[in-house]
Write a protein that holds these residues in place. Structure first.
Motif, short mmCIF file in Angstrom:
data_model
loop_
_atom_site.label_atom_id
_atom_site.label_comp_id
_atom_site.label_asym_id
_atom_site.label_seq_id
_atom_site.Cartn_x
_atom_site.Cartn_y
_atom_site.Cartn_z
N PRO A 19 12.76 -2.63 6.83
CA PRO A 19 12.09 -3.94 6.86
C PRO A 19 10.69 -3.80 7.42
O PRO A 19 10.37 -2.84 8.13
CB PRO A 19 12.99 -4.76 7.80
CG PRO A 19 13.67 -3.76 8.66
CD PRO A 19 13.85 -2.53 7.81
N LEU A 20 9.84 -4.78 7.14
CA LEU A 20 8.44 -4.71 7.56
C LEU A 20 8.28 -4.61 9.07
O LEU A 20 7.33 -4.00 9.56
CB LEU A 20 7.68 -5.94 7.04
CG LEU A 20 7.40 -5.98 5.54
CD1 LEU A 20 6.73 -7.30 5.17
CD2 LEU A 20 6.52 -4.81 5.12
N GLU A 21 9.23 -5.19 9.83
CA GLU A 21 9.08 -5.20 11.28
C GLU A 21 9.24 -3.82 11.93
O GLU A 21 8.99 -3.67 13.12
CB GLU A 21 10.07 -6.19 11.92
CG GLU A 21 11.51 -5.99 11.56
CD GLU A 21 11.95 -6.89 10.40
OE1 GLU A 21 13.15 -7.24 10.35
OE2 GLU A 21 11.11 -7.20 9.53
N ARG A 22 9.62 -2.83 11.16
CA ARG A 22 9.60 -1.47 11.71
C ARG A 22 8.16 -1.04 12.01
O ARG A 22 7.92 -0.18 12.82
CB ARG A 22 10.25 -0.48 10.75
CG ARG A 22 11.73 -0.70 10.48
CD ARG A 22 12.59 -0.68 11.71
NE ARG A 22 14.02 -0.65 11.36
CZ ARG A 22 15.00 -1.05 12.13
NH1 ARG A 22 14.74 -1.53 13.34
NH2 ARG A 22 16.26 -0.98 11.73
N ASN A 23 7.21 -1.59 11.26
CA ASN A 23 5.79 -1.46 11.59
C ASN A 23 5.27 -0.02 11.52
O ASN A 23 4.64 0.49 12.45
CB ASN A 23 5.52 -2.05 12.98
CG ASN A 23 4.07 -2.40 13.21
OD1 ASN A 23 3.33 -2.63 12.25
ND2 ASN A 23 3.65 -2.43 14.46
N TYR A 24 5.48 0.62 10.39
CA TYR A 24 4.97 1.97 10.18
C TYR A 24 3.44 1.95 10.15
O TYR A 24 2.83 0.98 9.70
CB TYR A 24 5.47 2.54 8.86
CG TYR A 24 6.88 3.09 8.89
CD1 TYR A 24 7.10 4.46 8.90
CD2 TYR A 24 7.99 2.25 8.89
CE1 TYR A 24 8.39 4.98 8.91
CE2 TYR A 24 9.28 2.75 8.90
CZ TYR A 24 9.48 4.12 8.91
OH TYR A 24 10.76 4.63 8.93
N GLY A 25 2.82 3.05 10.59
CA GLY A 25 1.37 3.18 10.57
C GLY A 25 0.82 3.35 9.17
O GLY A 25 1.53 3.81 8.26
N ASP A 26 -0.43 3.02 8.99
CA ASP A 26 -1.05 3.02 7.66
C ASP A 26 -1.08 4.40 7.01
O ASP A 26 -0.81 4.54 5.82
CB ASP A 26 -2.48 2.47 7.75
CG ASP A 26 -2.51 0.97 7.98
OD1 ASP A 26 -1.48 0.31 7.73
OD2 ASP A 26 -3.56 0.46 8.41
N SER A 27 -1.42 5.43 7.80
CA SER A 27 -1.59 6.75 7.18
C SER A 27 -0.27 7.32 6.68
O SER A 27 -0.22 7.92 5.60
CB SER A 27 -2.25 7.72 8.17
OG SER A 27 -1.44 7.96 9.29
N VAL A 28 0.82 7.12 7.43
CA VAL A 28 2.11 7.64 6.96
C VAL A 28 2.63 6.79 5.80
O VAL A 28 3.30 7.31 4.89
CB VAL A 28 3.16 7.72 8.09
CG1 VAL A 28 2.72 8.72 9.14
CG2 VAL A 28 3.47 6.38 8.70
N ARG A 29 2.33 5.51 5.81
CA ARG A 29 2.74 4.67 4.69
C ARG A 29 2.17 5.19 3.37
O ARG A 29 2.86 5.25 2.35
CB ARG A 29 2.27 3.23 4.90
CG ARG A 29 2.96 2.48 6.02
CD ARG A 29 2.24 1.18 6.36
NE ARG A 29 2.27 0.26 5.25
CZ ARG A 29 3.23 -0.64 5.04
NH1 ARG A 29 4.23 -0.73 5.89
NH2 ARG A 29 3.19 -1.44 4.00
N LYS A 30 0.90 5.61 3.41
CA LYS A 30 0.26 6.13 2.21
C LYS A 30 0.94 7.41 1.72
O LYS A 30 1.12 7.61 0.51
CB LYS A 30 -1.22 6.38 2.48
CG LYS A 30 -2.02 5.10 2.69
CD LYS A 30 -3.47 5.40 3.09
CE LYS A 30 -4.24 4.10 3.34
NZ LYS A 30 -5.62 4.35 3.80
N ILE A 31 1.32 8.27 2.67
CA ILE A 31 2.02 9.50 2.29
C ILE A 31 3.35 9.19 1.64
O ILE A 31 3.71 9.74 0.59
CB ILE A 31 2.22 10.40 3.53
CG1 ILE A 31 0.87 10.96 4.00
CG2 ILE A 31 3.19 11.54 3.22
CD1 ILE A 31 0.95 11.71 5.31
N PHE A 32 4.11 8.29 2.25
CA PHE A 32 5.46 8.01 1.75
C PHE A 32 5.43 7.27 0.41
O PHE A 32 6.26 7.52 -0.47
CB PHE A 32 6.25 7.21 2.79
CG PHE A 32 6.43 7.95 4.10
CD1 PHE A 32 6.48 9.33 4.15
CD2 PHE A 32 6.55 7.25 5.29
CE1 PHE A 32 6.63 10.01 5.35
CE2 PHE A 32 6.71 7.90 6.50
CZ PHE A 32 6.75 9.29 6.54
#
Length: 367
Positions: free
Chosen positions: A107-120
């Motif tokens: 869910p969005l509330e896990r709040n992953y960082g922007d740079s790792v989001r792009k990798i995944f």
């Protein structure tokens, strides 16, 4: 050190895992607040304790176990720990796949960082057949990220390779390069690994300045990422200066001398400082009624901008030192994932005890 007794090694393993979870769940409430009055953080702690105790006293629990949710810090910590248990070692593609699958389902509330989001998101498209380190190495015009994302998740590493510094440094570095390939990011993950190991193997810390400098020397001697070490050396000297201050250290001083943001070279030293600053129960009068783990969690949360991550890293170090008994039982009940954290800690303990984690070609030593 609970009730004056030295915790067992298994207690310390469990303390690292549950401490990291406790700090994440506890600190998440105050993330990005750029500092919160200690009194307000204490109120939050006490409210959760009262809520749990009230619920348990009723015939039917009025609140569900695990109602305090964790963030991306714990998502990735669980993934790394379980990957090490599954494979009895480090498999880069397997770890990266677990990271990606968990992120895509989160869910969005896990709040992953922007740079790792792009990798995944990229991996969702291209798959896992290529070099697992390539995407991270290309970020930020090829310099890689120096955020704290690989340090915040690293606590399973010193458990898997406890008492084997060369192996744990290599593993801390490699798992960092999956998402954070800048030397400052890699050294943040190694620094946090060594901080947990040193706390786990130190019976009593009597000289915090010496303790800090020994930790930096260990980083300098073992890291494969020798670039930009000066920033960590500067932070260590600033930590020592603040620890020796003859007044109550202010939030402004911490931000000026150490920093508490998302950069690894800020938040990792900040986590160490918060643990050491709260060792003496009489040093911060408002926290004197609490045990060492709780003092660490409250102080790290109150003093830090990236409060969930700094509290998580700081409490992992505290757990290595004080043992699992120091984690409040009410918060164990309140934190989402407590059973899973304990399961990972116990599995890593058994692997370490059996020697199933050893590379026979490398010499293992505490240094």
């Amino acid at each position: 050190m609970t009730n004056g007794q030295e915790p067992t090694l298994q207690s310390k393993f469990q303390g690292v895992s549950l401490g990291a979870l406790f700090g994440d769940c506890f600190g998440a409430r105050f993330e990005h607040m750029k500092g919160t009055p200690i009194e307000e953080v204490i109120v939050h702690f006490d409210e959760v304790v009262e809520k749990v105790n009230t619920s348990k006293a009723q015939t039917e629990n009025s609140v569900e176990k695990g109602f305090m949710g964790y963030t991306d810090d714990t998502c990735m910590t669980f993934d790394l720990g379980e990957a090490l248990v599954d494979k009895k070692g480090y498999n880069a593609k397997y770890v990266l796949k677990k990271f990606t699958q968990t992120f895509l389902a989160a869910p969005l509330e896990r709040n992953y960082g922007d740079s790792v989001r792009k990798i995944f998101y990229k991996l969702k498209t291209v798959g896992f057949r290529g070099d697992p380190y390539e995407l991270a190495s290309k970020q930020f015009d090829g310099s890689g990220s120096y955020g704290n994302g690989s340090a915040m998740r690293v606590s399973p590493v010193p458990l898997f390779h406890h008492n084997c510094i060369p192996e744990m440094v290599t593993l801390a570095s490699n798992q960092s390069k999956l998402t954070h390939s800048n030397p400052k990011g890699i050294n943040g993950a190694i620094f946090q690994t060594l901080a947990i190991e040193k706390a786990m193997t130190t019976e009593k810390i009597t000289d915090t300045g010496k303790y800090c400098r020994e930790l930096f020397e260990q980083l300098k001697e073992t890291t494969p990422a020798q670039e930009d070490l000066g920033v960590y050396e500067e932070k260590i000297e600033n930590i020592v200066s603040l620890l020796n201050a003859d007044h109550e250290v202010t939030l402004e001083e911490i931000n000026d001398k150490i920093g508490t943001g998302v950069a690894a070279y800020q938040s990792v030293p900040a986590a160490l400082f918060c643990f050491l600053q709260t060792l003496d129960e009489s040093k911060i009068s408002k926290l004197s009624k609490f045990n060492g783990m709780v003092r660490t969690a409250i102080y790290a949360t109150a003093m830090c901008h990236d409060s969930d991550t700094v509290a998580s890293m700081s409490c992992a170090i505290a757990g290595a030192y004080y043992g699992v008994e120091s984690v409040p039982s009410e918060w164990v009940w309140a934190c989402e994932g407590s059973d899973r954290a304990l399961k990972i800690a116990n599995a890593l303990f058994e692997i370490n005890k059996s020697g199933g984690n050893m590379n026979k070609d490398k010499e293992c030593k505490l240094m």
